[in-house]
Design an enzyme around this catalytic site. Sequence first.
Site, PDB file in Angstrom:
ATOM      1  CB  CYS A 226       1.515 -36.961 -18.631  1.00  0.00           C
ATOM      2  SG  CYS A 226      -0.138 -37.065 -19.361  1.00  0.00           S
TER       3      CYS A 226
ATOM      4  NE  ARG B  93      -8.065 -39.449 -19.939  1.00  0.00           N
ATOM      5  CZ  ARG B  93      -7.663 -38.231 -19.596  1.00  0.00           C
ATOM      6  NH1 ARG B  93      -8.453 -37.190 -19.741  1.00  0.00           N
ATOM      7  NH2 ARG B  93      -6.462 -38.047 -19.094  1.00  0.00           N
TER       8      ARG B  93
ATOM      9  CG  HIS C 173       1.937 -41.459 -16.902  1.00  0.00           C
ATOM     10  ND1 HIS C 173       2.204 -40.558 -15.914  1.00  0.00           N
ATOM     11  CD2 HIS C 173       0.985 -40.889 -17.678  1.00  0.00           C
ATOM     12  CE1 HIS C 173       1.434 -39.494 -16.071  1.00  0.00           C
ATOM     13  NE2 HIS C 173       0.693 -39.660 -17.133  1.00  0.00           N
TER      14      HIS C 173
HETATM   15  N1  GLN Z   1      -4.705 -33.804 -17.393  1.00  0.00           N
HETATM   16  C1  GLN Z   1      -3.922 -34.008 -18.579  1.00  0.00           C
HETATM   17  C2  GLN Z   1      -4.709 -34.617 -19.709  1.00  0.00           C
HETATM   18  O1  GLN Z   1      -5.672 -35.308 -19.486  1.00  0.00           O
HETATM   19  C3  GLN Z   1      -2.693 -34.838 -18.245  1.00  0.00           C
HETATM   20  C4  GLN Z   1      -3.025 -36.193 -17.694  1.00  0.00           C
HETATM   21  C5  GLN Z   1      -1.834 -36.973 -17.204  1.00  0.00           C
HETATM   22  O2  GLN Z   1      -0.887 -36.408 -16.627  1.00  0.00           O
HETATM   23  N2  GLN Z   1      -1.904 -38.275 -17.375  1.00  0.00           N
HETATM   24  O3  GLN Z   1      -4.376 -34.406 -20.865  1.00  0.00           O
END
Ligand code: GLN
Length: 242
Positions: A93, A126, A189
Amino acid sequence: MELSIGHLYPDLLNLYGDRGNINCLKKRLEWRGMGAQVIPYPAGSRIEFEKLDLILLGGGSDREQALVCQYLQQVQKEFKEWVENGGVLLAVCGGFQLLGTYYQTETTRIEGLDILNIRTEWKPGRLVGNTVLTSSMFRSPVVGFENHGGRTYIGEHTPLGEVSYGFGNDGSSGYEGVLYKNVIATYLHGPLLPKNPEVCDYLLERALCRKYGEHVKLEALADELEHKANRYIAQRCSSQEK
Ligand code: GLN
């Protein structure tokens, strides 16, 4: 046989149990009578690329990524060389995003390592939820959990897999992650490796072959429970509408 596993910035890049990947790598070596030396590199410490066989670069919030970026820029050349020489890297990520040219967040631009020719741009909304991929590299589906605001455009790179459930790199290409040399970069993840033992063994085997010679072959482990859990997630997602 023994592998040295570097955990980069565990104090900053520590989302969604990414450190579980380290435990999984270590355990699956130990179950085969091999050893692992795990070396954490908190922010500010010198990363000893020369002694590392495998590296985990986990995920983090935009704020933490911006901090990590400052440290990574100082070792950009060494890190890139290590990857080009076959170093085995799992980047998850935020770690995946940092391997590219840049990550344009909602408010700032975070410079990447230029190890992969990819770019990431923040967009509203998101991309969150369980994810299932099919990958020609692995017999079982690859399952995990994603949560990112950044959309990653991988250009000519080979993806890790094709999304059968979830969003993937950018929510529309149908691709997830990148495979490059001995690098697996992914949004998954969960942590990734305990859910996908085949992926864990792929990384271990690449690292062992690089260190001890291409003849090294990992013996199979029972993995009955791991496969059952993997199948359960894949089936649960395939029976759901997104
Ligand atoms: N900060 C990054 C995003 O929001 C990665 C987030 C994460 O590692 N889950 O895209």
